[in-house]
Scaffold this active site. Structure first.
Site, PDB file in Angstrom:
ATOM      1  N   LYS A 224       0.812  -1.221   0.000  1.00 29.59           N
ATOM      2  CA  LYS A 224       0.000   0.000   0.000  1.00 29.59           C
ATOM      3  C   LYS A 224       0.844   1.269   0.000  1.00 29.59           C
ATOM      4  O   LYS A 224       2.039   1.255   0.313  1.00 29.59           O
ATOM      5  CB  LYS A 224      -0.993  -0.044   1.152  1.00 29.59           C
ATOM      6  CG  LYS A 224      -2.116  -1.039   0.823  1.00 29.59           C
ATOM      7  CD  LYS A 224      -3.347  -0.875   1.672  1.00 29.59           C
ATOM      8  CE  LYS A 224      -4.457  -1.801   1.170  1.00 29.59           C
ATOM      9  NZ  LYS A 224      -5.609  -1.837   2.108  1.00 29.59           N
ATOM     10  N   ARG A 258      -4.136  -9.769   4.851  1.00 29.03           N
ATOM     11  CA  ARG A 258      -4.504  -9.856   3.436  1.00 29.03           C
ATOM     12  C   ARG A 258      -3.319  -9.368   2.618  1.00 29.03           C
ATOM     13  O   ARG A 258      -2.979  -8.187   2.671  1.00 29.03           O
ATOM     14  CB  ARG A 258      -5.746  -9.007   3.186  1.00 29.03           C
ATOM     15  CG  ARG A 258      -6.260  -9.082   1.764  1.00 29.03           C
ATOM     16  CD  ARG A 258      -7.502  -8.214   1.569  1.00 29.03           C
ATOM     17  NE  ARG A 258      -7.949  -8.271   0.195  1.00 29.03           N
ATOM     18  CZ  ARG A 258      -7.420  -7.518  -0.790  1.00 29.03           C
ATOM     19  NH1 ARG A 258      -6.420  -6.677  -0.520  1.00 29.03           N
ATOM     20  NH2 ARG A 258      -7.894  -7.633  -2.011  1.00 29.03           N
TER      21      ARG A 258
HETATM   22  C1  9MG Z   1     -10.237  -5.466  -1.106  1.00 25.96           C
HETATM   23  N1  9MG Z   1      -9.321  -4.854  -0.153  1.00 25.96           N
HETATM   24  C2  9MG Z   1      -8.289  -4.017  -0.446  1.00 25.96           C
HETATM   25  N2  9MG Z   1      -7.653  -3.637   0.683  1.00 25.96           N
HETATM   26  C3  9MG Z   1      -8.299  -4.248   1.721  1.00 25.96           C
HETATM   27  C4  9MG Z   1      -8.131  -4.239   3.125  1.00 25.96           C
HETATM   28  O1  9MG Z   1      -7.155  -3.529   3.701  1.00 25.96           O
HETATM   29  N3  9MG Z   1      -8.990  -4.978   3.885  1.00 25.96           N
HETATM   30  C5  9MG Z   1      -9.974  -5.694   3.316  1.00 25.96           C
HETATM   31  N4  9MG Z   1     -10.807  -6.410   4.156  1.00 25.96           N
HETATM   32  N5  9MG Z   1     -10.189  -5.750   1.970  1.00 25.96           N
HETATM   33  C6  9MG Z   1      -9.362  -5.026   1.201  1.00 25.96           C
END
Ligand code: 9MG
Length: 283
Positions: A224, A258
């Site tokens: 990110k 994730r």
């Molecule tokens: C789809 N998506 C992109 N970034 C995310 C994040 O930080 N958390 C979750 N639950 N989904 C995400």
């Protein structure tokens, strides 16, 4: 005692941190846009993430990166359904469907998805009812605004961790009021969704504030822009920074991470957990 989360026909053990592999099936998803649009590619990518230790594969048909444009329900279904079906049938994977769309939730559940991941925390018309009807666990994430505009001028009248805590507490209450049992909910601070770099850094530093909700915490920090802005790295050179954040997130209570790079994060998470759990069984 192990904390198990029923996810369709899978049971997800959350007594230790787990890794969710990102499978973007959209042409414009950031960092790996367009590569996985072919279903075969997606399956191979998922297979590799499972082999590297991913407990869950998150399938998203609508990019939610800053500035992305919404897709139609049909476009999202066309992208998501074939991939979910083959992940379930051929790989018996625990599949999370990354969607805010009630029709996509229902279709993915019917195809064997085991979890719903909604960056809009079931706020869309019909989403809460659809999620309730699937019987699946749902991850409720905080986002301020919409992907098209959320990063233009993020601002809060209170500390970010208070704003996020308050929002998630309200969404959890709304779900419970509608009959969606607390045991089926996960929460997520939504790093990068309507937040400045300072907001994101403070939110991770004070993430234990969310522990008060006593729900499994899912976080997404992989590749990110906060990594890019602090380290000055382009999106394809953010793994090291991401490993540092993954370790901090686990230390501050995250139970599902994730990520794009499953193998390396597994090692960072398992090393962190080895330290954190040391001595617990003798306490
Ligand atoms: C789809 N998506 C992109 N970034 C995310 C994040 O930080 N958390 C979750 N639950 N989904 C995400």
């Amino acid at each position: 005692s192990p904390t198990w989360l029923p996810c369709g026909r899978h049971r997800l053990d959350l007594s230790y941190p787990r890794v969710m592999g990102i499978l973007n099936v959209t042409p414009d998803s950031f960092s790996d846009g367009g590569h996985h649009i072919a279903v075969d590619d997606a399956l191979r990518h998922a297979e590799r993430m499972l082999a590297e230790g991913a407990a869950i594969i998150d399938v998203g048909g609508e990019s939610t990166r800053p500035g992305s444009q919404p897709v139609t329900t049909q476009q999202e279904l066309d992208r998501v359904a074939p991939v979910v079906e083959r992940l379930v049938c051929e790989l018996d994977a625990l599949v999370s469907v990354d969607t805010s769309n009630p029709d996509v939730m229902r279709q993915a559940a019917a195809l064997g998805a085991g979890m719903i991941n909604d960056v809009r925390a079931l706020q869309r018309e019909g989403a809460l009812e659809a999620a309730l009807g699937t019987g699946l666990p749902v991850c409720l994430m905080h986002m301020q605004g919409e992907p098209q505009d959320m990063q233009q001028a993020p601002r809060y009248d209170e500390p970010i961790e208070e704003a996020v805590h308050g929002f998630l507490a309200a969404r959890v209450a709304a779900c419970e009021a509608a009959g969606l049992r607390r045991e089926r909910l996960l929460i997520d601070p939504g790093f990068g969704f309507g937040k400045t770099v300072e907001h994101n850094l403070r939110l991770l530093k004070r993430m234990e504030r969310l522990a008060e909700l006593e729900l499994p915490l899912l976080v997404g920090l992989s590749r990110k822009s906060l990594i890019g802005k602090v380290l000055g790295r382009p999106v394809e050179e953010r793994l090291s920074g991401g490993l540092a954040l993954a370790s901090l997130a686990v230390e501050r209570g995250a139970r599902i991470l994730r990520v794009h790079d499953v193998g390396p994060v597994m090692d960072a998470v398992n090393m962190t957990w080895a330290v954190l759990r040391e001595g617990c069984e003798h306490d």
